[in-house]
Design a protein around this motif. Structure first.
Motif, PDB file in Angstrom:
ATOM      1  N   MET A   1       0.847  -1.187   0.000  1.00 53.65           N
ATOM      2  CA  MET A   1       0.000   0.000   0.000  1.00 53.65           C
ATOM      3  C   MET A   1       0.889   1.246   0.000  1.00 53.65           C
ATOM      4  SD  MET A   1      -3.006   0.548   2.841  1.00 53.65           S
ATOM      5  CE  MET A   1      -3.663  -1.112   2.808  1.00 53.65           C
ATOM      6  N   LYS A   2       0.483   2.284  -0.728  1.00 56.93           N
ATOM      7  CA  LYS A   2       1.257   3.522  -0.701  1.00 56.93           C
ATOM      8  C   LYS A   2       0.565   4.521   0.227  1.00 56.93           C
ATOM      9  CE  LYS A   2       3.746   6.605  -3.753  1.00 56.93           C
ATOM     10  NZ  LYS A   2       4.054   6.936  -5.138  1.00 56.93           N
ATOM     11  N   ILE A   3       1.287   4.973   1.253  1.00 62.97           N
ATOM     12  CA  ILE A   3       0.697   5.824   2.285  1.00 62.97           C
ATOM     13  C   ILE A   3       1.393   7.180   2.290  1.00 62.97           C
ATOM     14  CG2 ILE A   3       0.166   6.042   4.749  1.00 62.97           C
ATOM     15  CD1 ILE A   3       0.811   2.863   4.746  1.00 62.97           C
ATOM     16  N   LEU A   4       0.606   8.242   2.167  1.00 67.52           N
ATOM     17  CA  LEU A   4       1.151   9.589   2.329  1.00 67.52           C
ATOM     18  C   LEU A   4       0.916   9.988   3.782  1.00 67.52           C
ATOM     19  CD1 LEU A   4       0.894  12.546  -0.118  1.00 67.52           C
ATOM     20  CD2 LEU A   4       0.463  12.910   2.321  1.00 67.52           C
ATOM     21  N   LEU A   5       2.017  10.226   4.495  1.00 64.64           N
ATOM     22  CA  LEU A   5       1.976  10.487   5.942  1.00 64.64           C
ATOM     23  C   LEU A   5       2.377  11.933   6.194  1.00 64.64           C
ATOM     24  CD1 LEU A   5       2.014   9.553   8.971  1.00 64.64           C
ATOM     25  CD2 LEU A   5       4.337   8.735   8.552  1.00 64.64           C
ATOM     26  N   THR A   6       1.432  12.761   6.625  1.00 64.89           N
ATOM     27  CA  THR A   6       1.791  14.141   6.951  1.00 64.89           C
ATOM     28  C   THR A   6       2.338  14.170   8.384  1.00 64.89           C
ATOM     29  OG1 THR A   6      -0.303  14.858   7.936  1.00 64.89           O
ATOM     30  CG2 THR A   6      -0.165  14.928   5.518  1.00 64.89           C
ATOM     31  N   GLY A   7       3.299  15.049   8.630  1.00 68.09           N
ATOM     32  CA  GLY A   7       3.880  15.142   9.975  1.00 68.09           C
ATOM     33  C   GLY A   7       4.809  13.981  10.305  1.00 68.09           C
ATOM     34  N   GLY A   8       5.305  13.308   9.290  1.00 66.75           N
ATOM     35  CA  GLY A   8       6.145  12.118   9.502  1.00 66.75           C
ATOM     36  C   GLY A   8       7.553  12.420   9.980  1.00 66.75           C
ATOM     37  N   ALA A   9       7.918  13.723  10.052  1.00 68.29           N
ATOM     38  CA  ALA A   9       9.220  14.083  10.625  1.00 68.29           C
ATOM     39  C   ALA A   9       9.082  14.463  12.096  1.00 68.29           C
ATOM     40  CB  ALA A   9       9.831  15.253   9.841  1.00 68.29           C
ATOM     41  N   GLY A  10       7.870  14.286  12.646  1.00 74.27           N
ATOM     42  CA  GLY A  10       7.630  14.625  14.044  1.00 74.27           C
ATOM     43  C   GLY A  10       7.793  13.418  14.955  1.00 74.27           C
ATOM     44  N   PHE A  11       7.516  13.645  16.227  1.00 74.30           N
ATOM     45  CA  PHE A  11       7.687  12.597  17.236  1.00 74.30           C
ATOM     46  C   PHE A  11       6.846  11.352  16.896  1.00 74.30           C
ATOM     47  CE2 PHE A  11       5.467  11.415  21.402  1.00 74.30           C
ATOM     48  CZ  PHE A  11       6.297  10.339  21.651  1.00 74.30           C
ATOM     49  N   ILE A  12       5.533  11.494  16.892  1.00 72.54           N
ATOM     50  CA  ILE A  12       4.678  10.311  16.683  1.00 72.54           C
ATOM     51  C   ILE A  12       4.759   9.852  15.227  1.00 72.54           C
ATOM     52  CG2 ILE A  12       2.350   9.364  16.882  1.00 72.54           C
ATOM     53  CD1 ILE A  12       1.760  11.626  18.937  1.00 72.54           C
ATOM     54  N   GLY A  13       4.707  10.826  14.292  1.00 75.09           N
ATOM     55  CA  GLY A  13       4.707  10.477  12.869  1.00 75.09           C
ATOM     56  C   GLY A  13       5.906   9.629  12.476  1.00 75.09           C
ATOM     57  N   SER A  14       7.079   9.907  13.049  1.00 73.73           N
ATOM     58  CA  SER A  14       8.268   9.130  12.659  1.00 73.73           C
ATOM     59  C   SER A  14       8.148   7.679  13.146  1.00 73.73           C
ATOM     60  CB  SER A  14       9.542   9.787  13.200  1.00 73.73           C
ATOM     61  OG  SER A  14       9.486   9.902  14.599  1.00 73.73           O
ATOM     62  N   HIS A  15       7.504   7.453  14.289  1.00 73.71           N
ATOM     63  CA  HIS A  15       7.265   6.077  14.747  1.00 73.71           C
ATOM     64  C   HIS A  15       6.228   5.389  13.851  1.00 73.71           C
ATOM     65  CE1 HIS A  15       9.519   5.943  18.602  1.00 73.71           C
ATOM     66  NE2 HIS A  15       9.329   7.251  18.599  1.00 73.71           N
ATOM     67  N   VAL A  16       5.233   6.154  13.426  1.00 75.11           N
ATOM     68  CA  VAL A  16       4.209   5.596  12.544  1.00 75.11           C
ATOM     69  C   VAL A  16       4.838   5.213  11.193  1.00 75.11           C
ATOM     70  CG1 VAL A  16       2.067   6.131  11.302  1.00 75.11           C
ATOM     71  CG2 VAL A  16       2.332   6.843  13.683  1.00 75.11           C
ATOM     72  N   ALA A  17       5.710   6.092  10.688  1.00 72.48           N
ATOM     73  CA  ALA A  17       6.402   5.793   9.424  1.00 72.48           C
ATOM     74  C   ALA A  17       7.184   4.484   9.551  1.00 72.48           C
ATOM     75  CB  ALA A  17       7.350   6.937   9.063  1.00 72.48           C
ATOM     76  N   ALA A  18       7.880   4.310  10.658  1.00 75.11           N
ATOM     77  CA  ALA A  18       8.677   3.096  10.869  1.00 75.11           C
ATOM     78  C   ALA A  18       7.777   1.863  10.908  1.00 75.11           C
ATOM     79  CB  ALA A  18       9.485   3.222  12.157  1.00 75.11           C
ATOM     80  N   ALA A  19       6.610   1.983  11.570  1.00 77.51           N
ATOM     81  CA  ALA A  19       5.687   0.845  11.663  1.00 77.51           C
ATOM     82  C   ALA A  19       5.122   0.488  10.284  1.00 77.51           C
ATOM     83  CB  ALA A  19       4.557   1.165  12.641  1.00 77.51           C
ATOM     84  N   PHE A  20       4.785   1.497   9.486  1.00 75.61           N
ATOM     85  CA  PHE A  20       4.270   1.235   8.132  1.00 75.61           C
ATOM     86  C   PHE A  20       5.337   0.552   7.280  1.00 75.61           C
ATOM     87  CE2 PHE A  20       1.068   5.055   8.157  1.00 75.61           C
ATOM     88  CZ  PHE A  20       0.146   4.286   8.856  1.00 75.61           C
ATOM     89  N   LEU A  21       6.570   1.062   7.354  1.00 76.65           N
ATOM     90  CA  LEU A  21       7.657   0.471   6.560  1.00 76.65           C
ATOM     91  C   LEU A  21       7.904  -0.972   6.994  1.00 76.65           C
ATOM     92  CD1 LEU A  21      10.122   3.507   6.524  1.00 76.65           C
ATOM     93  CD2 LEU A  21       8.987   2.541   4.509  1.00 76.65           C
ATOM     94  N   ALA A  22       7.872  -1.216   8.304  1.00 82.54           N
ATOM     95  CA  ALA A  22       8.116  -2.577   8.811  1.00 82.54           C
ATOM     96  C   ALA A  22       7.036  -3.541   8.320  1.00 82.54           C
ATOM     97  CB  ALA A  22       8.153  -2.560  10.339  1.00 82.54           C
ATOM     98  N   ALA A  23       5.828  -3.009   8.074  1.00 83.17           N
ATOM     99  CA  ALA A  23       4.741  -3.867   7.578  1.00 83.17           C
ATOM    100  C   ALA A  23       4.787  -4.005   6.053  1.00 83.17           C
ATOM    101  CB  ALA A  23       3.398  -3.286   8.019  1.00 83.17           C
ATOM    102  N   GLY A  24       5.807  -3.415   5.418  1.00 86.18           N
ATOM    103  CA  GLY A  24       5.996  -3.600   3.977  1.00 86.18           C
ATOM    104  C   GLY A  24       5.320  -2.568   3.101  1.00 86.18           C
ATOM    105  N   HIS A  25       4.848  -1.456   3.702  1.00 87.69           N
ATOM    106  CA  HIS A  25       4.184  -0.433   2.892  1.00 87.69           C
ATOM    107  C   HIS A  25       5.191   0.590   2.361  1.00 87.69           C
ATOM    108  CE1 HIS A  25       0.393  -2.059   4.158  1.00 87.69           C
ATOM    109  NE2 HIS A  25       0.713  -1.913   5.430  1.00 87.69           N
ATOM    110  N   GLN A  26       4.752   1.309   1.321  1.00 90.81           N
ATOM    111  CA  GLN A  26       5.529   2.445   0.800  1.00 90.81           C
ATOM    112  C   GLN A  26       5.096   3.690   1.572  1.00 90.81           C
ATOM    113  OE1 GLN A  26       4.675   1.990  -3.519  1.00 90.81           O
ATOM    114  NE2 GLN A  26       6.295   3.517  -3.719  1.00 90.81           N
ATOM    115  N   VAL A  27       6.047   4.500   2.008  1.00 94.59           N
ATOM    116  CA  VAL A  27       5.700   5.680   2.816  1.00 94.59           C
ATOM    117  C   VAL A  27       6.263   6.955   2.182  1.00 94.59           C
ATOM    118  CG1 VAL A  27       5.910   6.799   5.078  1.00 94.59           C
ATOM    119  CG2 VAL A  27       5.646   4.312   4.938  1.00 94.59           C
ATOM    120  N   VAL A  28       5.367   7.939   2.009  1.00 90.99           N
ATOM    121  CA  VAL A  28       5.752   9.257   1.510  1.00 90.99           C
ATOM    122  C   VAL A  28       5.442  10.261   2.614  1.00 90.99           C
ATOM    123  CG1 VAL A  28       5.270  11.030  -0.216  1.00 90.99           C
ATOM    124  CG2 VAL A  28       5.095   8.603  -0.841  1.00 90.99           C
TER     125      VAL A  28
END
Ligand SMILES: NC(=O)c1ccc[n+]([C@@H]2O[C@H](COP(=O)([O-])OP(=O)(O)OC[C@H]3O[C@@H](n4cnc5c(N)ncnc54)[C@H](O)[C@@H]3O)[C@@H](O)[C@H]2O)c1
Length: 310
Positions: A1-28
């Motif tokens: 799945m391709k996910i556009l994540l706003t605020g992904g350079a922030g505290f929570i967003g960066s953890h969310v980005a890592a979780a999405f990547l670990a599950a095999g998704h594409q993260v923007v």
């Protein structure tokens, strides 16, 4: 799945980005770095420097064509929102509306919206607040988070955009910024490590401090991962259902650091709620989510991180 994540350079967003990547998704990641840090965006995610309220967001959607949008970008300070409601409205109300318009124009399947269970219910002196409690926002920050949820319903009804709204309790964990007025765990860890005496805000008739529901950031990231495939058109509290007073929190952190739990007592700040603790049963029933870290486990990881970054 391709996910556009706003605020992904922030505290929570960066953890969310890592979780999405670990599950095999594409993260923007889209972030204006107003409080975020480019170095927090995990390797493997792509990055666009942009304000979510700006017209240039549309070109990013056109280029990236995400399946799902996860909207974390926000002005996060309740106090700042009270000082400058217009700036808060621009980032949090207009920014959210701009994200939703881009979702509509570019056929996004679903948006995960980040709301605030700690703010939108207002002062709720019940043991655990359910999602059915009528919101009573007491700050522009909370008003604009609630406005975002109203827009979600409009875009669902009018344009078929599926949504999940996650109402976070007080999120803590590695990487939280200790410099703001929020994030008491990060503030206590940093102050105690520097040998400084932190301030403990409390009402004169309740010197133990505010009762809060502290939820660990990796558990919060997991709630986002589950929301990719579950919980369509639902609003969920993401908290532990356990209230902890500020003084107990300070004592636990001080114990983990091997320091004295000294503090300077102070009164409540404008907008401070006495109690906020969320009922999380709906998230368990519908998303299959439950917090896997109790406060001791989450704080142990958090304190270790702050020690290694002191
Ligand atoms: N931390 C908590 O306890 C808590 C509780 C409830 C809800 N939330 C929500 O969770 C989300 C993330 O909060 P956080 O604690 O990680 O804060 P944070 O400040 O670390 O993250 C916010 C990110 O959004 C970015 N941003 C801000 N305004 C932007 C804009 N206009 N355009 C693009 N990017 C922008 C910032 O640069 C930052 O990277 C926010 O929506 C916040 O309201 C947080």
């Amino acid at each position: 799945m391709k996910i556009l994540l706003t605020g992904g350079a922030g505290f929570i967003g960066s953890h969310v980005a890592a979780a999405f990547l670990a599950a095999g998704h594409q993260v923007v990641v889209v972030d204006d770095l107003s409080t975020g840090d480019r170095s927090r965006v995990p390797p493997g995610a792509s990055f666009h420097l942009a304000d979510v309220a700006s017209p240039e967001l549309d070109a990013i959607f056109a280029r990236e064509r995400p399946d799902v949008v996860d909207h974390h970008a926000a002005q996060i300070s309740v106090t700042a929102s009270a000082r400058d409601p217009l700036a808060d409205a621009r980032a949090n109300a207009l920014g959210t509306l701009n994200v939703l318009e881009c979702c509509r124009r570019h056929q996004v399947r679903k948006v995960i919206f980040i709301s605030s269970g700690g703010a939108i219910y207002g002062d709720a002196p019940v043991d655990r607040i359910p999602e059915t409690r009528p919101p009573a926002p007491l700050s522009p920050y909370a008003i604009h988070k609630l406005t975002g949820e109203h827009y979600l319903r409009f875009y669902r009804a009018q344009h078929g955009l599926a949504y999940t709204s996650l109402r976070y309790a007080n999120v803590y964990g590695p990487g939280q910024n200790p410099d703001g007025e929020a994030g008491v765990v990060a503030i206590f860890c940093t102050k105690l490590l520097r040998g400084e005496v932190p301030v403990l805000n409390a009402w004169p008739d309740d010197p133990e401090g505010m009762a809060r529901d502290y939820v660990y950031v990796e558990d919060v990231a997991e709630a986002n991962a589950l929301s990719l495939v579950k919980g369509d058109d639902g609003i969920f509290n993401i908290g532990t259902g356990t209230a902890v007073k500020t003084r107990e929190l300070l004592e636990t952190i001080a114990h983990l650091l091997g320091s004295e739990p000294r503090y300077t007592p102070a009164g409540p700040r404008p907008g401070d709620l006495r109690r906020s603790c969320l009922d999380n049963r709906r998230a368990l029933e519908v998303l299959g989510w439950r917090p896997t870290h109790d406060l001791a486990a989450g704080l142990a990881k958090t304190v270790a991180w702050f020690q290694s970054h002191a």
